[in-house]
Design a protein around this motif. Sequence first.
Motif, PDB file in Angstrom:
ATOM      1  N   ARG A   1       8.948 -47.828-105.657  1.00  0.00           N
ATOM      2  CA  ARG A   1       7.911 -47.227-104.491  1.00  0.00           C
ATOM      3  C   ARG A   1       6.783 -48.370-104.520  1.00  0.00           C
ATOM      4  O   ARG A   1       6.082 -48.776-105.785  1.00  0.00           O
ATOM      5  CB  ARG A   1       7.415 -45.871-105.187  1.00  0.00           C
ATOM      6  CG  ARG A   1       8.229 -44.660-104.867  1.00  0.00           C
ATOM      7  CD  ARG A   1       7.564 -43.315-105.395  1.00  0.00           C
ATOM      8  NE  ARG A   1       8.655 -42.476-105.475  1.00  0.00           N
ATOM      9  CZ  ARG A   1       8.781 -41.403-104.507  1.00  0.00           C
ATOM     10  NH1 ARG A   1       8.188 -41.600-103.356  1.00  0.00           N
ATOM     11  NH2 ARG A   1       9.628 -40.545-104.392  1.00  0.00           N
ATOM     12  N   MET A   2       6.284 -48.519-103.277  1.00  0.00           N
ATOM     13  CA  MET A   2       5.176 -49.631-103.446  1.00  0.00           C
ATOM     14  C   MET A   2       4.190 -49.013-102.365  1.00  0.00           C
ATOM     15  O   MET A   2       4.415 -49.407-101.008  1.00  0.00           O
ATOM     16  CB  MET A   2       5.599 -51.176-102.801  1.00  0.00           C
ATOM     17  CG  MET A   2       6.915 -51.719-103.566  1.00  0.00           C
ATOM     18  SD  MET A   2       7.029 -53.252-102.750  1.00  0.00           S
ATOM     19  CE  MET A   2       8.191 -53.894-103.922  1.00  0.00           C
ATOM     20  N   GLY A   3       3.325 -48.640-102.765  1.00  0.00           N
ATOM     21  CA  GLY A   3       2.281 -47.895-102.031  1.00  0.00           C
ATOM     22  C   GLY A   3       2.878 -46.756-101.406  1.00  0.00           C
ATOM     23  O   GLY A   3       3.635 -45.739-101.973  1.00  0.00           O
ATOM     24  N   ASN A   4       2.754 -46.795 -99.731  1.00  0.00           N
ATOM     25  CA  ASN A   4       3.401 -45.659 -99.111  1.00  0.00           C
ATOM     26  C   ASN A   4       4.817 -46.261 -98.712  1.00  0.00           C
ATOM     27  O   ASN A   4       5.164 -45.349 -97.878  1.00  0.00           O
ATOM     28  CB  ASN A   4       2.607 -45.634 -97.867  1.00  0.00           C
ATOM     29  CG  ASN A   4       1.260 -44.777 -98.335  1.00  0.00           C
ATOM     30  OD1 ASN A   4       1.169 -44.214 -99.327  1.00  0.00           O
ATOM     31  ND2 ASN A   4       0.264 -45.023 -97.474  1.00  0.00           N
ATOM     32  N   THR A   5       5.457 -47.048 -99.197  1.00  0.00           N
ATOM     33  CA  THR A   5       6.712 -47.682 -98.885  1.00  0.00           C
ATOM     34  C   THR A   5       7.642 -47.209-100.052  1.00  0.00           C
ATOM     35  O   THR A   5       7.564 -47.481-101.165  1.00  0.00           O
ATOM     36  CB  THR A   5       6.662 -49.267 -98.568  1.00  0.00           C
ATOM     37  OG1 THR A   5       5.812 -49.265 -97.512  1.00  0.00           O
ATOM     38  CG2 THR A   5       8.029 -49.608 -98.122  1.00  0.00           C
ATOM     39  N   VAL A   6       8.824 -46.636 -99.708  1.00  0.00           N
ATOM     40  CA  VAL A   6      10.033 -46.690-100.588  1.00  0.00           C
ATOM     41  C   VAL A   6      11.285 -47.213-100.262  1.00  0.00           C
ATOM     42  O   VAL A   6      11.527 -47.129 -99.007  1.00  0.00           O
ATOM     43  CB  VAL A   6      10.447 -44.960-100.555  1.00  0.00           C
ATOM     44  CG1 VAL A   6      11.510 -44.839-101.432  1.00  0.00           C
ATOM     45  CG2 VAL A   6       9.063 -44.023-100.954  1.00  0.00           C
ATOM     46  N   LEU A   7      11.485 -48.066-101.211  1.00  0.00           N
ATOM     47  CA  LEU A   7      12.670 -48.979-100.944  1.00  0.00           C
ATOM     48  C   LEU A   7      13.801 -48.352-101.703  1.00  0.00           C
ATOM     49  O   LEU A   7      13.799 -47.987-103.010  1.00  0.00           O
ATOM     50  CB  LEU A   7      12.378 -50.445-101.366  1.00  0.00           C
ATOM     51  CG  LEU A   7      11.245 -50.947-100.768  1.00  0.00           C
ATOM     52  CD1 LEU A   7      11.068 -52.523-101.491  1.00  0.00           C
ATOM     53  CD2 LEU A   7      11.389 -51.329 -99.428  1.00  0.00           C
ATOM     54  N   ILE A   8      14.933 -48.110-101.188  1.00  0.00           N
ATOM     55  CA  ILE A   8      16.299 -47.502-101.573  1.00  0.00           C
ATOM     56  C   ILE A   8      17.119 -48.523-101.679  1.00  0.00           C
ATOM     57  O   ILE A   8      17.610 -49.018-100.566  1.00  0.00           O
ATOM     58  CB  ILE A   8      16.700 -46.155-101.106  1.00  0.00           C
ATOM     59  CG1 ILE A   8      15.469 -45.269-101.149  1.00  0.00           C
ATOM     60  CG2 ILE A   8      18.032 -45.800-101.634  1.00  0.00           C
ATOM     61  CD1 ILE A   8      15.820 -43.998-100.350  1.00  0.00           C
ATOM     62  N   VAL A   9      17.898 -49.235-102.652  1.00  0.00           N
ATOM     63  CA  VAL A   9      18.802 -50.057-103.041  1.00  0.00           C
ATOM     64  C   VAL A   9      20.046 -49.405-103.490  1.00  0.00           C
ATOM     65  O   VAL A   9      19.985 -48.755-104.606  1.00  0.00           O
ATOM     66  CB  VAL A   9      18.205 -51.289-103.751  1.00  0.00           C
ATOM     67  CG1 VAL A   9      19.281 -52.478-104.004  1.00  0.00           C
ATOM     68  CG2 VAL A   9      17.010 -51.911-103.329  1.00  0.00           C
ATOM     69  N   SER A  10      21.062 -49.828-102.773  1.00  0.00           N
ATOM     70  CA  SER A  10      22.303 -48.944-103.510  1.00  0.00           C
ATOM     71  C   SER A  10      23.275 -50.155-103.806  1.00  0.00           C
ATOM     72  O   SER A  10      23.283 -51.341-102.802  1.00  0.00           O
ATOM     73  CB  SER A  10      23.191 -48.457-102.287  1.00  0.00           C
ATOM     74  OG  SER A  10      22.198 -47.485-101.848  1.00  0.00           O
TER      75      SER A  10
END
Length: 65
Positions: free
Chosen positions: A23-32
């Motif tokens: 989570r970076m601020g309002n952004t969610v990064l999902i890495v598979s």
Amino acid sequence: MTENKQNNNDRTDRRPDCVTEIRMGNTVLIVSGFFKKDTTDTATDKMMKVLEAEAAAGHKAPLSP
């Protein structure tokens, strides 16, 4: 903003071996992440190779306060 997805129909669909959510601020990064099916190296073996390569290149770890 558009969503970029890569489609590779040459492989069979399978569940990822690891999933990380950042989570970076309002952004969610999902890495598979996927590991090779027929590998014999362990995660420890791979990390040792990374450390050896960094030592050979002369990289120094950052100092922590």
